[in-house]
Design a protein around this motif. Sequence first.
Motif, PDB file in Angstrom:
ATOM      1  N   TYR A  39       0.804  -1.224   0.000  1.00  0.00           N
ATOM      2  CA  TYR A  39       0.000   0.000   0.000  1.00  0.00           C
ATOM      3  C   TYR A  39       0.838   1.275   0.000  1.00  0.00           C
ATOM      4  CZ  TYR A  39      -3.499  -3.341   1.659  1.00  0.00           C
ATOM      5  OH  TYR A  39      -4.334  -4.417   1.798  1.00  0.00           O
ATOM      6  N   ARG A 110      -4.035  -9.344  10.956  1.00  0.00           N
ATOM      7  CA  ARG A 110      -3.647  -9.791   9.618  1.00  0.00           C
ATOM      8  C   ARG A 110      -2.545  -8.893   9.045  1.00  0.00           C
ATOM      9  NH1 ARG A 110      -8.890  -8.788   9.362  1.00  0.00           N
ATOM     10  NH2 ARG A 110      -8.641  -7.350   7.633  1.00  0.00           N
ATOM     11  N   GLU A 112      -2.486  -7.487   6.293  1.00  0.00           N
ATOM     12  CA  GLU A 112      -3.146  -6.328   5.677  1.00  0.00           C
ATOM     13  C   GLU A 112      -3.208  -5.156   6.656  1.00  0.00           C
ATOM     14  OE1 GLU A 112      -7.735  -5.188   4.507  1.00  0.00           O
ATOM     15  OE2 GLU A 112      -7.144  -7.284   4.508  1.00  0.00           O
ATOM     16  N   TRP A 115       0.316  -3.632   7.222  1.00  0.00           N
ATOM     17  CA  TRP A 115       0.756  -2.783   6.120  1.00  0.00           C
ATOM     18  C   TRP A 115      -0.025  -1.477   6.046  1.00  0.00           C
ATOM     19  CZ3 TRP A 115       5.321  -3.587   5.561  1.00  0.00           C
ATOM     20  CH2 TRP A 115       5.878  -4.858   5.450  1.00  0.00           C
ATOM     21  N   LYS A 116      -1.272  -1.479   6.427  1.00  0.00           N
ATOM     22  CA  LYS A 116      -2.024  -0.223   6.463  1.00  0.00           C
ATOM     23  C   LYS A 116      -1.459   0.687   7.543  1.00  0.00           C
ATOM     24  CE  LYS A 116      -6.224  -1.992   4.391  1.00  0.00           C
ATOM     25  NZ  LYS A 116      -7.659  -2.247   4.504  1.00  0.00           N
TER      26      LYS A 116
END
Length: 128
Positions: A39, A110, A112, A115-116
Amino acid sequence: MQVKSGAARFGRIAMLLALVLVSARAGSEEAVTRPVNPYSGDAEIAKEGASLFNQYCSHCHGPYAEQGERVRDLRRLRIRYGDDAIATFYTTVNNGRLDKGMPVWKGVLRDEIFWKIYTFLETVQSEE
């Protein structure tokens, strides 16, 4: 001017080629082992990451990563770790640093979400 024999020239060329290959291999191994943030640079994800950071991390690292204690100041990741900041972040959130009070987040959150959060942290890095 001295003329080198074919064997001497071949030896020198072979040595230079070996150095180039070793350098290229070292660079490619580093790239393979360093995590990549899928991202990176996405402003919308960074906003979401700020919210996730405040939900999961702010109790120790301050709201929006504004933390006065230098050892917990995540706005200094780039200063402290340079190009290894991303690998340090990923390793730390996955494995924790229990001796320093950092919990293990692997299996709790997670990738995800990691990374956010990191995308948000990229936007608040200090230069000093």
